[in-house]
Scaffold this active site. Sequence first.
Site, PDB file in Angstrom:
ATOM      1  N   ARG A 102       0.886  -1.184   0.000  1.00 24.15           N
ATOM      2  CA  ARG A 102       0.000   0.000   0.000  1.00 24.15           C
ATOM      3  C   ARG A 102       0.911   1.217   0.000  1.00 24.15           C
ATOM      4  O   ARG A 102       1.706   1.404   0.928  1.00 24.15           O
ATOM      5  CB  ARG A 102      -0.910   0.002   1.226  1.00 24.15           C
ATOM      6  CG  ARG A 102      -1.593   1.334   1.429  1.00 24.15           C
ATOM      7  CD  ARG A 102      -2.710   1.315   2.432  1.00 24.15           C
ATOM      8  NE  ARG A 102      -3.872   0.614   1.904  1.00 24.15           N
ATOM      9  CZ  ARG A 102      -5.106   0.730   2.416  1.00 24.15           C
ATOM     10  NH1 ARG A 102      -5.326   1.497   3.473  1.00 24.15           N
ATOM     11  NH2 ARG A 102      -6.105   0.073   1.889  1.00 24.15           N
ATOM     12  N   HIS A 129      -7.358   0.828  -6.442  1.00 23.67           N
ATOM     13  CA  HIS A 129      -7.579  -0.036  -5.267  1.00 23.67           C
ATOM     14  C   HIS A 129      -8.296  -1.313  -5.733  1.00 23.67           C
ATOM     15  O   HIS A 129      -9.467  -1.531  -5.439  1.00 23.67           O
ATOM     16  CB  HIS A 129      -8.414   0.731  -4.237  1.00 23.67           C
ATOM     17  CG  HIS A 129      -8.361   0.152  -2.854  1.00 23.67           C
ATOM     18  ND1 HIS A 129      -7.599  -0.950  -2.524  1.00 23.67           N
ATOM     19  CD2 HIS A 129      -9.008   0.513  -1.706  1.00 23.67           C
ATOM     20  CE1 HIS A 129      -7.764  -1.221  -1.233  1.00 23.67           C
ATOM     21  NE2 HIS A 129      -8.608  -0.360  -0.727  1.00 23.67           N
ATOM     22  N   GLN A 132     -10.180  -3.781  -3.254  1.00 22.36           N
ATOM     23  CA  GLN A 132     -11.463  -3.272  -2.772  1.00 22.36           C
ATOM     24  C   GLN A 132     -12.543  -3.473  -3.831  1.00 22.36           C
ATOM     25  O   GLN A 132     -13.646  -3.926  -3.531  1.00 22.36           O
ATOM     26  CB  GLN A 132     -11.330  -1.778  -2.433  1.00 22.36           C
ATOM     27  CG  GLN A 132     -12.618  -1.152  -1.956  1.00 22.36           C
ATOM     28  CD  GLN A 132     -13.093  -1.697  -0.613  1.00 22.36           C
ATOM     29  OE1 GLN A 132     -12.343  -1.700   0.348  1.00 22.36           O
ATOM     30  NE2 GLN A 132     -14.331  -2.176  -0.551  1.00 22.36           N
ATOM     31  N   ASP A 219     -17.174   7.546  -1.496  1.00 30.26           N
ATOM     32  CA  ASP A 219     -15.905   7.419  -0.771  1.00 30.26           C
ATOM     33  C   ASP A 219     -15.575   8.803  -0.206  1.00 30.26           C
ATOM     34  O   ASP A 219     -16.209   9.803  -0.578  1.00 30.26           O
ATOM     35  CB  ASP A 219     -14.811   6.928  -1.746  1.00 30.26           C
ATOM     36  CG  ASP A 219     -13.458   6.695  -1.072  1.00 30.26           C
ATOM     37  OD1 ASP A 219     -13.415   6.568   0.164  1.00 30.26           O
ATOM     38  OD2 ASP A 219     -12.438   6.645  -1.799  1.00 30.26           O
ATOM     39  N   CYS A 259     -16.425   2.026   0.651  1.00 32.76           N
ATOM     40  CA  CYS A 259     -15.243   1.195   0.907  1.00 32.76           C
ATOM     41  C   CYS A 259     -14.774   1.306   2.355  1.00 32.76           C
ATOM     42  O   CYS A 259     -14.092   0.417   2.848  1.00 32.76           O
ATOM     43  CB  CYS A 259     -14.121   1.565  -0.045  1.00 32.76           C
ATOM     44  SG  CYS A 259     -13.680   3.314   0.030  1.00 32.76           S
ATOM     45  N   ARG A 287     -13.950  -8.354   1.933  1.00 36.35           N
ATOM     46  CA  ARG A 287     -12.515  -8.140   1.724  1.00 36.35           C
ATOM     47  C   ARG A 287     -11.730  -9.392   2.127  1.00 36.35           C
ATOM     48  O   ARG A 287     -10.773  -9.771   1.467  1.00 36.35           O
ATOM     49  CB  ARG A 287     -12.012  -6.934   2.538  1.00 36.35           C
ATOM     50  CG  ARG A 287     -12.494  -5.563   2.075  1.00 36.35           C
ATOM     51  CD  ARG A 287     -11.976  -5.183   0.700  1.00 36.35           C
ATOM     52  NE  ARG A 287     -10.532  -5.186   0.607  1.00 36.35           N
ATOM     53  CZ  ARG A 287      -9.722  -4.194   0.982  1.00 36.35           C
ATOM     54  NH1 ARG A 287     -10.237  -3.081   1.453  1.00 36.35           N
ATOM     55  NH2 ARG A 287      -8.414  -4.294   0.832  1.00 36.35           N
TER      56      ARG A 287
HETATM   57  N1  NVA Z   1      -9.901   6.998  -1.358  1.00 38.89           N
HETATM   58  C1  NVA Z   1      -9.552   6.482  -0.057  1.00 38.89           C
HETATM   59  C2  NVA Z   1      -9.822   5.018   0.009  1.00 38.89           C
HETATM   60  C3  NVA Z   1      -9.540   4.384   1.354  1.00 38.89           C
HETATM   61  C4  NVA Z   1      -9.789   2.922   1.361  1.00 38.89           C
HETATM   62  C5  NVA Z   1      -8.083   6.784   0.234  1.00 38.89           C
HETATM   63  O1  NVA Z   1      -7.254   6.605  -0.670  1.00 38.89           O
HETATM   64  O2  NVA Z   1      -7.778   7.227   1.336  1.00 38.89           O
HETATM   65  N1   CP Z   2     -11.254   0.062   2.399  1.00 39.14           N
HETATM   66  C1   CP Z   2      -9.986  -0.070   2.824  1.00 39.14           C
HETATM   67  O1   CP Z   2      -9.066  -0.337   2.063  1.00 39.14           O
HETATM   68  O2   CP Z   2      -9.845   0.088   4.165  1.00 39.14           O
HETATM   69  P1   CP Z   2      -8.461   0.274   4.945  1.00 39.14           P
HETATM   70  O3   CP Z   2      -7.895   1.601   4.536  1.00 39.14           O
HETATM   71  O4   CP Z   2      -8.865   0.238   6.389  1.00 39.14           O
HETATM   72  O5   CP Z   2      -7.551  -0.858   4.583  1.00 39.14           O
END
Ligand code: NVA
Ligand code: CP
Length: 300
Positions: A102, A129, A132, A219, A259, A287
């Site tokens: 990540r 992502h 997800q 989101d 998400c 997930r």
């Molecule tokens: N768009 C959000 C998704 C989190 C799962 C982020 O990148 O923070």
């Molecule tokens: N939706 C998602 O990826 O959650 P986290 O940021 O908690 O991993």
Amino acid sequence: MKHLLKMSDLEQSEILGLLNLADQLKYEKKHGLMKKRLEGKTLGMIFQKSSTRTRVSFEAGMYELGGCALFLSANDLQIGRGEPVQDTARVLSRYLDAIMIRTYKQSDVEDLAKYGSVPVINGLTDYSHPCQVLADLMTIREYKGGFKGLKLSFVGDGNNMANSLIIGGIKVGMSVSVACPKGYKPDAEVMKWAAANGDFSCTDNVRTAVSGSDIVYTDVWASMGQEDEAEKRREAFKGYQLNEKTMSYANSDAVVLHCLPAHREEEITSEIFEKHSKSIFDQAENRLHIQKAILVTLIQ
Ligand code: NVA
Ligand code: CP
């Protein structure tokens, strides 16, 4: 399938294969039939951003499959002190059976896959992502029985989620409609691809996007790494909230997905969130099952 880097790398048949396997793994878990498909295998999980769902579902998933998962905070790795991704990839490939990462830049994930010799899984970048979205498609199929004839709308920021949902939704045959304020649209290449390959539209009008929707998705307005823009974004995204009015444009049996994490009273009201909490938390649960399907497919 050698890696999971972004949705556009997947064929429709690969997506459906992962969803079918995830359904099977979910069934096996619910009925006490879990098998140790990845005994003796190790997954490394590099995190340069925070996580609840991704970290815990991969870690628990590996354990349930008989393997082991290592949480590797980027701050504690030499990568955090400037060791190149290319070298990290080649070293970690000597120890691990797969790497999940990540991070910010999509190119770092692609480089990890290029220079390493084990499967790489994108656990979120600023661009995409995929894990997800696969869980989202699994949830949509559970609730709607398939994808044919469905309209998916996304309201809010044209971010990593929007980019991946557009591609995933179009690949499985849904119609996809996005409502974003000007200046916050999804990736231009993603939109070009979607318009050429399916029924896709992007508008700044929420009513147009949500009308007749079977699934409505949102989101956060400020993603990880954009915290200092939060105030400006709260202004820009006024009117792009899932609330009773927005939801009145959708079909009466529309499913709401998020998400998570959610910012109540920003992109979604508490009322709509709680009304649809069953689908949102089923989505979060999925997930785990999809992560296991990804791991079994890539590592075995
Ligand atoms: N768009 C959000 C998704 C989190 C799962 C982020 O990148 O923070
Ligand atoms: N939706 C998602 O990826 O959650 P986290 O940021 O908690 O991993």
